[in-house]
Design a protein around this motif. Structure first.
Motif, mmCIF file in Angstrom:
data_model
loop_
_atom_site.group_PDB
_atom_site.id
_atom_site.type_symbol
_atom_site.label_atom_id
_atom_site.label_comp_id
_atom_site.label_asym_id
_atom_site.label_seq_id
_atom_site.Cartn_x
_atom_site.Cartn_y
_atom_site.Cartn_z
ATOM 1 N N HIS A 41 36.931 44.307 47.112
ATOM 2 C CA HIS A 41 37.594 44.403 45.803
ATOM 3 C C HIS A 41 38.997 43.841 45.929
ATOM 4 N N ASP A 42 39.300 42.844 45.089
ATOM 5 C CA ASP A 42 40.613 42.212 45.087
ATOM 6 C C ASP A 42 41.475 42.894 44.031
ATOM 7 N N PRO A 43 42.501 43.659 44.445
ATOM 8 C CA PRO A 43 43.313 44.395 43.461
ATOM 9 C C PRO A 43 44.100 43.475 42.522
ATOM 10 N N GLU A 44 44.412 42.259 42.968
ATOM 11 C CA GLU A 44 45.183 41.353 42.114
ATOM 12 C C GLU A 44 44.361 40.865 40.924
ATOM 13 N N THR A 45 43.083 40.576 41.172
ATOM 14 C CA THR A 45 42.217 40.098 40.094
ATOM 15 C C THR A 45 41.340 41.198 39.522
ATOM 16 N N ASN A 46 41.337 42.365 40.192
ATOM 17 C CA ASN A 46 40.471 43.483 39.798
ATOM 18 C C ASN A 46 39.010 43.062 39.786
ATOM 19 N N ARG A 47 38.643 42.238 40.772
ATOM 20 C CA ARG A 47 37.268 41.765 40.851
ATOM 21 C C ARG A 47 36.697 41.983 42.244
ATOM 22 N N HIS A 48 35.381 42.106 42.287
ATOM 23 C CA HIS A 48 34.664 42.183 43.551
ATOM 24 C C HIS A 48 34.180 40.796 43.940
ATOM 25 N N ARG A 105 29.412 39.164 36.320
ATOM 26 C CA ARG A 105 30.612 39.629 35.635
ATOM 27 C C ARG A 105 30.397 39.852 34.143
ATOM 28 N N ASP A 130 30.037 43.663 37.712
ATOM 29 C CA ASP A 130 31.477 43.900 37.805
ATOM 30 C C ASP A 130 32.136 43.371 36.536
ATOM 31 N N ALA A 132 34.984 44.207 35.255
ATOM 32 C CA ALA A 132 36.434 43.998 35.428
ATOM 33 C C ALA A 132 37.210 44.142 34.122
ATOM 34 N N GLY A 133 36.901 45.174 33.366
ATOM 35 C CA GLY A 133 37.652 45.432 32.135
ATOM 36 C C GLY A 133 37.111 44.751 30.904
#
Length: 479
Positions: A41-48, A105, A130, A132-133
């Protein structure tokens, strides 16, 4: 705490048993095809995203995040290097980890037509959703006429600036925009997609990138035309598949499209080859949407039934200088991404609610694709997919014309009697005829070429090969 004792094989089995239990809770390590991958999980992009785990040091770090070890009564800071090397050498099936084919996604339909919308891992599908919002409006199971009209209008607005040469190209575009939503419903081969234009600046690359903007939330990069060398091409394809890339674009192809490697992408659900800097071949799932852009491309005959053609023709000298309703199309699509995705899903649901009538199969090798995507495009009033196949036939017809001329010359000179490779080579060299695939006029060159024509029927002629001992003769018959 995992107690390590016994030889490496015993220790490995102990680690794997504990790892499966710990991983079942955190779902960090997976099998993807025949390789081990980790979910990050990349916290900067909020993606897996997925990364291969093919190094003992990386594997040791991953396992140490899930387990603690002790040996001979002493705690260990990490998994021993020798044990990590032993584990990395095991067949991935021995790990008995969950399968993960891809990270999606956007909500999608499973093979039975059910809409999958819940975030997280779906073990029966081997897919991690995912969002991601991303938040979409409710997608009704039975859309009303007004909802269907609204959804179709949104997609029309998305495509308003593209100068499609005919309705068939527009139908194929609708299909390519929907493909990733219904890919599991197709459950069979899908075509390569060719965005062709008469002039540069018509919008073929922008159109090819739209699925990436919608489904991945970003404008995808493009690759230069496929390399001629099959080994280099294979490495490029493996690189795309290794990272689970769902859209790959070969942009501005200038040379003739002819490659058995590329042709195989349209007919196989897996792809095998060596990755860059690796000796061992890999076999990876092929779920990528392969797209090509070119101005008036030329292709070999084998691609005629493997491409879905989208033809753009603005009818002006400088198409890029036209007036556009959406000058920055990708930004507009990104701003309206949730609405456009909702529209695509609603249109699929509308087709389902109307009975999921199968589309006309105009390309037998892509039967399920025609039935599903063609069914949707017909339901929406655009007509079936592959309806412009004749245009592809024209673009792939150069080889046929050359071969027809060669057969015509053969029949005029020898009628239906048997001839040798030397006789054919001499005739064609004298008349300046060299069909594609014939690399010379010696009996060796002609013999190899004729081997590729066994049983070929073109126009009134059928090519026959007759062997007697070590002698090979060739004969034309009329059909």
């Amino acid at each position: 705490m995992v107690h390590l004792q016994g030889d490496l094989s015993v220790q490995a089995q102990t680690v794997l048993e504990h790892l499966r239990r710990a991983n079942a809770e955190q779902l960090r390590l997976f099998r993807q095809g025949r390789r081990l991958v980790r979910r990050i999980h990349d916290p900067e992009t909020n993606r897996h995203r997925l990364e291969p785990v093919n190094d003992p040091v990386l594997l040791s770090g991953e396992i140490t995040q899930l387990l603690r070890f002790e040996k001979n009564g002493r705690p260990l800071e990490s998994l021993p290097k020798t044990l990590a090397s032993h584990l990395i050498g095991l067949e991935v099936e021995q790990w008995k980890l969950p399968q993960l084919h891809a990270i999606r996604r956007v909500p999608f339909f499973d093979s039975k037509g059910n809409l999958v919308q819940e975030n997280g891992y779906h073990p029966s599908l081997g897919i991690w959703l995912d969002l991601a919002g991303l938040t979409l409006r409710n997608v009704p199971a039975h859309p009303t006429p007004s909802e269907l009209s609204e959804a179709k209008q949104k997609i029309e607005e998305l495509l308003v600036d593209f100068p499609f040469s005919n309705e068939a190209s527009k139908a194929n575009t609708i299909a390519l925009l929907m493909l990733r939503s219904v890919r599991l419903m197709v459950n069979g081969p899908v075509p390569l997609i060719l965005n062709s234009a008469s002039m540069p600046g018509s919008g073929k690359t922008a159109l090819a990138q739209l699925p990436g903007v919608l489904y991945d939330g970003e404008v995808p990069g493009v690759m230069p035309e496929p390399p001629r060398d099959d080994d280099e091409l294979t490495k490029r394809i493996i690189g795309v598949l290794q990272v689970g890339q769902e859209l790959a674009i070969f942009d501005n192809v200038n040379r003739k499209l002819e490659s058995a490697v590329l042709a195989g992408l349209a007919t196989s659900s897996t792809f095998s080859g060596r990755a860059l800097y690796q000796q061992e071949p890999l076999t990876l799932p092929n779920r990528t949407q392969w797209m090509f852009t070119a101005n008036n491309p030329v292709m070999s005959k084998e691609f005629e039934r493997r491409f879905l053609l989208v033809r753009l023709d603005a009818g002006v000298e400088n198409p890029q200088n036209r007036s556009f309703r959406h000058p920055n199309l990708h930004q507009w699509a990104s701003d309206h991404r949730a609405e456009l995705l909702w529209a695509l899903l609603v249109l699929v649901r509308g087709w389902q609610a109307a009975g999921s009538k199968a589309g006309q199969v105009l390309e037998g090798g892509m039967r399920r694709f025609c039935e599903v995507l063609g069914g949707i495009t017909v339901f929406l009033g655009y007509g079936p997919v592959f309806a412009n196949r004749e245009e592809l036939t024209e673009q792939a017809g150069g080889d046929d014309h050359e071969l027809h001329d060669a057969l015509e010359s053969w029949y005029t000179a020898f009628s239906t009697r048997t001839v040798t490779a030397t006789e054919l080579g001499g005739l064609w060299q004298k008349e300046g005829l060299q069909p594609a695939g014939l690399n010379g006029f010696t009996h060796v060159h002609v013999g190899r070429y004729m081997g590729t024509l066994r049983g070929v029927v073109l126009g009134p002629y059928r090519v026959n090969i007759e062997k007697s001992g070590r002698n090979t003769r060739y004969r034309l018959t009329l059909v």
